[in-house]
Design a protein around this motif. Structure first.
Motif, PDB file in Angstrom:
ATOM      1  N   ASP A  43      -3.549 -14.185 -14.129  1.00  0.00           N
ATOM      2  CA  ASP A  43      -4.238 -15.475 -14.182  1.00  0.00           C
ATOM      3  C   ASP A  43      -3.226 -16.613 -14.225  1.00  0.00           C
ATOM      4  O   ASP A  43      -2.529 -16.776 -15.237  1.00  0.00           O
ATOM      5  N   PRO A  44      -3.124 -17.408 -13.162  1.00  0.00           N
ATOM      6  CA  PRO A  44      -2.158 -18.528 -13.181  1.00  0.00           C
ATOM      7  C   PRO A  44      -2.506 -19.604 -14.193  1.00  0.00           C
ATOM      8  O   PRO A  44      -1.645 -20.433 -14.518  1.00  0.00           O
ATOM      9  N   ASN A  45      -3.728 -19.625 -14.680  1.00  0.00           N
ATOM     10  CA  ASN A  45      -4.130 -20.663 -15.637  1.00  0.00           C
ATOM     11  C   ASN A  45      -3.660 -20.369 -17.055  1.00  0.00           C
ATOM     12  O   ASN A  45      -3.691 -21.254 -17.906  1.00  0.00           O
ATOM     13  N   GLN A  46      -3.241 -19.159 -17.314  1.00  0.00           N
ATOM     14  CA  GLN A  46      -2.736 -18.839 -18.644  1.00  0.00           C
ATOM     15  C   GLN A  46      -1.306 -19.355 -18.800  1.00  0.00           C
ATOM     16  O   GLN A  46      -0.529 -19.356 -17.844  1.00  0.00           O
ATOM     17  N   THR A  47      -0.973 -19.760 -19.999  1.00  0.00           N
ATOM     18  CA  THR A  47       0.352 -20.303 -20.280  1.00  0.00           C
ATOM     19  C   THR A  47       1.362 -19.168 -20.481  1.00  0.00           C
ATOM     20  O   THR A  47       0.974 -18.025 -20.784  1.00  0.00           O
ATOM     21  N   PRO A  48       2.645 -19.452 -20.332  1.00  0.00           N
ATOM     22  CA  PRO A  48       3.663 -18.433 -20.642  1.00  0.00           C
ATOM     23  C   PRO A  48       3.549 -17.901 -22.062  1.00  0.00           C
ATOM     24  O   PRO A  48       3.777 -16.711 -22.302  1.00  0.00           O
ATOM     25  N   ASP A  49       3.208 -18.771 -23.017  1.00  0.00           N
ATOM     26  CA  ASP A  49       3.055 -18.307 -24.396  1.00  0.00           C
ATOM     27  C   ASP A  49       1.941 -17.273 -24.517  1.00  0.00           C
ATOM     28  O   ASP A  49       2.057 -16.311 -25.291  1.00  0.00           O
ATOM     29  N   THR A  50       0.881 -17.459 -23.754  1.00  0.00           N
ATOM     30  CA  THR A  50      -0.219 -16.495 -23.795  1.00  0.00           C
ATOM     31  C   THR A  50       0.239 -15.136 -23.311  1.00  0.00           C
ATOM     32  O   THR A  50      -0.094 -14.105 -23.913  1.00  0.00           O
ATOM     33  N   TYR A  51       1.031 -15.110 -22.254  1.00  0.00           N
ATOM     34  CA  TYR A  51       1.526 -13.832 -21.741  1.00  0.00           C
ATOM     35  C   TYR A  51       2.477 -13.177 -22.745  1.00  0.00           C
ATOM     36  O   TYR A  51       2.496 -11.951 -22.872  1.00  0.00           O
ATOM     37  N   HIS A  52       3.257 -13.988 -23.438  1.00  0.00           N
ATOM     38  CA  HIS A  52       4.149 -13.412 -24.446  1.00  0.00           C
ATOM     39  C   HIS A  52       3.355 -12.858 -25.618  1.00  0.00           C
ATOM     40  O   HIS A  52       3.718 -11.815 -26.188  1.00  0.00           O
ATOM     41  N   GLN A  53       2.284 -13.543 -25.996  1.00  0.00           N
ATOM     42  CA  GLN A  53       1.449 -13.048 -27.084  1.00  0.00           C
ATOM     43  C   GLN A  53       0.747 -11.750 -26.690  1.00  0.00           C
ATOM     44  O   GLN A  53       0.552 -10.864 -27.531  1.00  0.00           O
ATOM     45  N   GLN A  54       0.366 -11.628 -25.420  1.00  0.00           N
ATOM     46  CA  GLN A  54      -0.274 -10.394 -24.968  1.00  0.00           C
ATOM     47  C   GLN A  54       0.679  -9.219 -25.094  1.00  0.00           C
ATOM     48  O   GLN A  54       0.309  -8.167 -25.594  1.00  0.00           O
ATOM     49  N   HIS A  55       1.909  -9.383 -24.599  1.00  0.00           N
ATOM     50  CA  HIS A  55       2.964  -8.396 -24.834  1.00  0.00           C
ATOM     51  C   HIS A  55       4.284  -8.955 -24.302  1.00  0.00           C
ATOM     52  O   HIS A  55       4.332  -9.487 -23.189  1.00  0.00           O
ATOM     53  N   PRO A  56       5.365  -8.849 -25.075  1.00  0.00           N
ATOM     54  CA  PRO A  56       6.663  -9.363 -24.600  1.00  0.00           C
ATOM     55  C   PRO A  56       7.118  -8.724 -23.301  1.00  0.00           C
ATOM     56  O   PRO A  56       7.766  -9.381 -22.478  1.00  0.00           O
ATOM     57  N   LEU A  57       6.805  -7.444 -23.073  1.00  0.00           N
ATOM     58  CA  LEU A  57       7.236  -6.792 -21.839  1.00  0.00           C
ATOM     59  C   LEU A  57       6.595  -7.441 -20.629  1.00  0.00           C
ATOM     60  O   LEU A  57       7.247  -7.595 -19.585  1.00  0.00           O
ATOM     61  N   LEU A  58       5.335  -7.846 -20.728  1.00  0.00           N
ATOM     62  CA  LEU A  58       4.674  -8.531 -19.620  1.00  0.00           C
ATOM     63  C   LEU A  58       5.326  -9.882 -19.355  1.00  0.00           C
ATOM     64  O   LEU A  58       5.574 -10.249 -18.194  1.00  0.00           O
ATOM     65  N   PHE A  59       5.624 -10.607 -20.408  1.00  0.00           N
ATOM     66  CA  PHE A  59       6.279 -11.916 -20.252  1.00  0.00           C
ATOM     67  C   PHE A  59       7.631 -11.775 -19.564  1.00  0.00           C
ATOM     68  O   PHE A  59       7.914 -12.462 -18.569  1.00  0.00           O
ATOM     69  N   TRP A  60       8.467 -10.857 -20.042  1.00  0.00           N
ATOM     70  CA  TRP A  60       9.803 -10.727 -19.473  1.00  0.00           C
ATOM     71  C   TRP A  60       9.780 -10.073 -18.097  1.00  0.00           C
ATOM     72  O   TRP A  60      10.704 -10.285 -17.300  1.00  0.00           O
ATOM     73  N   SER A  61       8.759  -9.316 -17.782  1.00  0.00           N
ATOM     74  CA  SER A  61       8.637  -8.771 -16.428  1.00  0.00           C
ATOM     75  C   SER A  61       8.363  -9.888 -15.430  1.00  0.00           C
ATOM     76  O   SER A  61       8.928  -9.902 -14.330  1.00  0.00           O
TER      77      SER A  61
END
Length: 730
Positions: A209-227
């Motif tokens: 979802d492009p509407n989600q913020t980077p912080d949201t992706y990090h909260q979901q899981h750090p591996l998803l954020f860094w991927s």
């Protein structure tokens, strides 16, 4: 955190009660700070409840703030009016019966102890590998760049004071938002990287979802954020070394996460990204993508993504999903199958897919199980590829799994009809991007590559080869058309941002041109067009390289050497001269030989690539390294073997090499395997020479050919980063 240990006080006139114990007791109470007996909480121990009843009505009380400071207070209780001090200082003016003054010294001492305890716990957590989510503890001034990778300690008190002074004077200190080991990113870089991901990469696999913020992706899981960060860093011009710096930390985070048995589908999303855009590696033995594909599918089924309406069957507690959550899980499961099928096709291995009721096509339905048009059509294409792989290359009665000649001919006719119907259905839609058409043409190439398994004596052998030629050229032409015209939100070319699967299919198409043009079949096609397309494909593969000496770079080098070693230009020129000398040459039937037969037949449609590398390996081993010193300044060029006596001083056409890759050390490495080793041309792409090496652990012809005999320069920072992270050369 406030700790309330003190006694109450007031700012108004004290209420003096009759003292039955004498004046000394009253004075004692006054010295202890209880002269403002305004609440039961402040009364000394031993007083009975009658004292409260004897209190005179209308006693003036001070507000909490004034009582804390032992100041007079002009608050009015009825009707309540805030005191002048709270109004002036904009404080919360209120009166609480159980309020107790807090001693500053004891409060500060307690806070210091708590801060020190938290710092010790933080250090212990970091030593154990945990990430810090509270950036307030990790902020530090940044200089000479957007982020720092070498700072190992937090700012001390002097740095904190100087930072505050700098901010008060109007300065700007970038704030470190996220860090993984020694890699630290500030907010601007994170936003830029996410913007690049949505603009250039998301179109290939549009499930986030492009509407989600980077912080949201990090909260979901750090591996998803860094991927996401790692994918976007592949072409991050602001800091080209970011991807190399991320490779080691991200790999360790990945395997630590897998080792802990992931139990949420956000980890599965991260695995989808890392399998689609693998971390850079320079040899196939260190490429874990195929393994990660299996982990991705098993993790998905382990948490019940394939049964999204019955997630509680895979959980210890009852799970109730909303419509949006259910749709997100269905989409993730569809993407898992798309990625797994792409891995199976590109690596020539059985795919770990599971197409069942959850992914059934339901046209016209609007429910959580309905996919977006882009993913729905992509899933149809990958299911078609899965059908080809299972029907043609999964024959239980054959030791190599290949279907019999008669069955394969029948299946080819059936699948050609199915492909035409699928193509007509997809091209008639207006709600899908050209990326779907690109994968559709790759599926057509996957189907037609079975022609290399045919016997020359079979009826329709030449027709199958002509179909393969058209499929390869149509696919490559469309790739370069998209790269020239652009697609997506930015209108830029696709090759720089293409997935690993697209790279593998481009390599397969390039090997197809090489094999067909170096055989008897070259008389049946436009050799000039094939030669030009081959040169352009080499340039395209090199442009897909993200660091020097990675796998695309080395594959392009390998194919150029094979073109030169096979003397493709010389053989075609010789055949043309012979035809011109014989007036009725065109009337003679084409002499079909077995030069297009494959020895490697266990890698499905990608058997061609591995077979070609095996043949090159044997020829190169037979001839040895040759006179390398004479080739030091001779970079590899497909044109350098245009005739059998090519000069050793032939230079590489500048259009075939990326400007940033022209380096003196690289020229030495590229010239180490040149066109003038005296390699025989008759057996380069064909022949029946046998395998003579029995000791190998993993089938990695690239590692043997390019590492065993050629000294590539490993002093590059990028390769050093790979070696340090465990992803380097063996």
């Amino acid at each position: 955190m406030e700790v309330h240990h003190s006694i109450g006080g007031g700012g108004g006139s004290p209420h003096m009660r009759p003292d039955t114990a004498g004046s000394s007791n009253y004075n004692k109470r006054k010295r202890t700070g209880n002269e403002f007996g305004s609440s039961p909480g402040s009364a000394p121990d031993g007083e009975d409840d009658n004292d409260q009843n004897r209190r005179q009505p209308g006693v003036k009380r001070a507000c909490n703030e004034c009582r804390q400071q032992k100041l007079r207070c002009d608050v009015v209780q009825d009707p309540f009016t805030t005191c002048s001090r709270c109004t002036r200082l904009k404080l919360e003016c209120k009166i609480e019966s159980n309020f107790k003054r807090v001693g500053k010294r004891s409060k500060h001492a307690e806070m210091e102890k708590q801060i020190e305890r938290l710092r010790r716990n933080l250090r212990k957590a970091q030593v154990q590998g945990y990430l810090v989510d509270d950036e307030e503890e990790t902020e530090s001034p940044i200089t000479n760049g957007a982020y720092s990778r070498n700072s190992q300690s937090f700012m001390n008190s002097e740095e904190a004071v100087s930072s505050l002074l700098h901010l008060k004077q109007g300065g700007y200190i970038p704030r470190i938002m996220r860090e993984i080991e020694t890699v630290r990113l500030i907010e601007d870089d994170i936003n830029n990287l996410f913007s690049q991901f949505w603009a250039f990469y998301h179109q290939y696999l549009p499930f986030l979802d492009p509407n989600q913020t980077p912080d949201t992706y990090h909260q979901q899981h750090p591996l998803l954020f860094w991927s996401i960060i790692a994918v976007a860093a592949r072409r991050y011009t602001t800091d080209p070394s970011l991807l190399t710096a991320l490779t080691g930390p991200l790999s360790r985070l990945l395997w630590n996460t897998v080792g802990e048995v992931p139990n949420n589908h956000f980890v599965v999303k991260a695995l989808c990204l890392l399998c689609t855009w693998p971390l850079p590696t320079s040899t196939t033995t260190t490429d874990p993508t195929h393994i990660l594909g299996g982990v991705m599918m098993k993790a998905a089924t382990g948490i019940g993504l394939h049964r999204p309406k019955h997630t509680q069957d895979f959980s210890r507690v009852s799970v109730q999903l909303s419509k949006e959550q259910l749709h997100d899980r269905v989409t993730t499961w569809a993407v898992c199958n798309i990625v797994a099928q792409s891995l199976g096709t590109g690596y020539g291995q059985p795919a770990s897919t599971l197409y069942d009721w959850t992914l059934a096509v339901r046209p016209g339905y609007e429910d959580p199980f309905t996919l977006s048009p882009e993913l729905e059509t992509r899933l149809q294409v990958e299911r078609f590829c899965d059908k080809i792989s299972k029907e043609m290359y999964s024959n239980a009665s054959d030791p190599r799994g290949v279907a019999g000649d008669e069955l394969r001919r029948t299946l080819t006719r059936v699948f050609r009809r199915d492909y035409n119907e699928l193509q007509a259905s997809i091209l008639s839609r207006q709600d899908v991007s050209p990326i779907v058409n690109l994968h559709l043409k790759a599926a057509g190439l996957h189907l037609r590559l079975s022609a290399f398994f045919d016997e020359p004596k079979e009826v329709g052998y030449m027709d199958d080869l002509l179909g393969l030629w058209r499929a390869a050229t149509v696919f490559l032409d469309f790739v370069f058309e998209l790269d020239a015209n652009g697609t997506g939100m930015t209108g830029t070319g696709i090759l720089k941002y293409a997935t690993g699967y697209i790279l593998q299919m481009i390599v397969a198409a390039c090997f197809t041109l090489l094999k067909l043009l170096s055989s008897f079949f070259s008389k049946e096609v436009d050799f000039g067009k094939g030669r030009s397309l081959f040169h352009r494909t080499i340039q395209g593969i090199r442009s897909m390289s993200i660091i020097t000496n990675d796998l695309p770079w080395r594959l392009a080098e390998l194919m150029v050497q094979m073109w030169n070693g096979a003397r493709v230009e010389a053989r075609n020129h010789r055949n043309s001269v012979q035809g011109m000398g014989n007036g009725d040459a065109d009337d003679k039937p084409l002499k079909i030989d077995d030069s297009l037969q494959l020895k490697v037949r266990c890698r499905m449609s990608m058997s061609l690539m591995f077979d070609s590398i095996w043949r090159w390996r044997e020829e190169f081993q037979a001839q040895g390294r040759g006179n390398i010193d004479a080739k030091i300044n001779n970079p590899t060029n497909p044109d350098s073997a245009s005739d059998c006596q090519a000069s050793s001083t032939t230079r590489l056409d500048s259009t075939l090499m990326q400007p940033q890759q022209i380096d003196s050390q690289l020229l030495v490495a590229a010239g180490a395997v040149s066109s003038n080793h005296g390699l025989p041309g008759n057996n380069m792409m064909g022949g029946t020479s046998g395998y003579n090496e029995s000791n190998y652990e993993v089938f990695d012809p690239l590692n043997w050919m390019l590492d065993g005999l050629v000294d590539f320069p490993y002093s590059y920072q990028a390769i050093q980063g790979l070696e340090a992270s465990g992803n380097g050369m063996n």
